[in-house]
Design a protein around this motif. Structure first.
Motif, short mmCIF file in Angstrom:
data_model
loop_
_atom_site.label_atom_id
_atom_site.label_comp_id
_atom_site.label_asym_id
_atom_site.label_seq_id
_atom_site.Cartn_x
_atom_site.Cartn_y
_atom_site.Cartn_z
N GLN A 118 39.12 34.96 41.62
CA GLN A 118 39.61 34.78 40.26
C GLN A 118 39.72 33.30 39.91
O GLN A 118 39.35 32.88 38.81
CB GLN A 118 40.97 35.46 40.11
CG GLN A 118 41.53 35.41 38.70
CD GLN A 118 42.86 36.15 38.59
OE1 GLN A 118 43.39 36.65 39.58
NE2 GLN A 118 43.40 36.22 37.38
N GLN A 170 40.68 38.00 46.64
CA GLN A 170 40.61 38.31 45.21
C GLN A 170 41.16 37.16 44.36
O GLN A 170 40.60 36.82 43.32
CB GLN A 170 41.37 39.60 44.93
CG GLN A 170 40.73 40.85 45.53
CD GLN A 170 41.56 42.09 45.30
OE1 GLN A 170 42.64 42.03 44.71
NE2 GLN A 170 41.07 43.23 45.79
N GLN A 171 42.27 36.57 44.81
CA GLN A 171 42.83 35.44 44.09
C GLN A 171 41.87 34.25 44.09
O GLN A 171 41.73 33.54 43.08
CB GLN A 171 44.16 35.04 44.71
CG GLN A 171 45.26 36.07 44.52
CD GLN A 171 46.54 35.70 45.26
OE1 GLN A 171 46.63 34.63 45.88
NE2 GLN A 171 47.53 36.59 45.22
#
Length: 268
Positions: A27, A23-24
């Motif tokens: 992003q 997820q990081q």
């Protein structure tokens, strides 16, 4: 603990860490694409602005936002039509201007429009009062090249394709000498290594308070110095009054003495 439970827990924890990292990463990739799109948009706007160099326009790119050390202004155009602060946006999706309200994919872009006004205001206060009315804020949309209009609060929305013509057809408000002077002044002020600050109302109030305190202190000091002067003046007036009175008394005594002598002389 049953066989394999410890390894199973560790595998689950490792899977959760992998998901968080994924997820990081996503992003970070979105942020990277946004910055790349923004940089491309600013470059395209700068290229389009160069078309106006022969028409007496000058341009500043990626300069300090006064009062905001960590922010920048994309473009400032200075020419016969005034000082135009241009914020470039390379948006995707459906962008519409309806009844003075800018929306992207159905969502209001009020904060972006307000930011353009703040940018223009920050530049305007740096100029002399007679030139502040010539400053305006524009939002240039690269991904919507044909869009144009004005928001409710007066921000010009201009697609990339019509940018140079829109600036070229502005009514003249600055002569060539003033244009060069403003350009040099803003370039020196906003293009340096440090962002110039702006006075806030709180700072002005503090300054006025300090000025008032200083004025009061000066008045008190002046009064304290003036007091002995008034006392000396009073003493001088008193001494002068006494000396005049003494002279009158002496003259009166002399006159009386003369009269007495005359009477004595006549009696002889």
């Amino acid at each position: 603990m049953a066989a394999g439970e410890g390894a199973s827990d560790r595998a689950r924890q490792a899977g959760e860490r992998v998901e968080r990292l994924r997820q990081q990463l996503q992003q970070a990739e979105r942020a990277q694409r946004a910055w790349e799109a923004g940089a491309l948009g600013e470059a395209l706007v700068a290229e389009r602005l160069r078309e106006l160099e022969d028409d007496g326009w000058f341009f500043l790119h990626d300069v300090h936002w006064p009062g905001r050390p960590k922010a920048n202004l994309d473009h400032i155009a200075i020419g016969p039509g005034g000082v135009v602060v241009i914020d470039a946006k390379n948006w995707t999706g459906i962008v519409q201007l309806h009844h003075g309200e800018l929306r992207q994919n159905g969502y209001r872009r009020t904060s972006t429009v307000d930011s353009v006004l703040e940018q223009a205001g920050a530049v305007a206060v740096l100029l002399e009062p007679q030139h502040r009315q010539s400053v305006s804020g524009w939002l240039c949309l690269v991904g919507q090249p044909e869009l144009r209009g004005t928001t409710k609060n007066g921000v010009r929305i201009q697609g990339l394709n019509g940018l140079s013509d829109a600036l070229r057809t502005l009514p003249p408000v600055l002569d060539a000498t003033t244009v060069r002077a403003i350009r040099g002044y803003l370039e020196q002020l906003l293009g340096g290594s440090r962002s110039p600050g702006l006075w806030t109302t709180a700072q002005l109030a503090a300054t006025n308070k300090n000025d008032a305190a200083s004025s009061t202190l000066t008045t008190r000091r002046t009064a304290s110095r003036a007091q002995p002067v008034r006392q000396h003046s009073t003493r001088r007036r008193t001494r002068k009054h006494l000396s005049v009175t003494g002279a009158v008394i002496r003259l009166s005594l002399v006159a009386i003495g003369i009269v007495v002598l005359l009477n004595i002389y006549q009696g002889l």
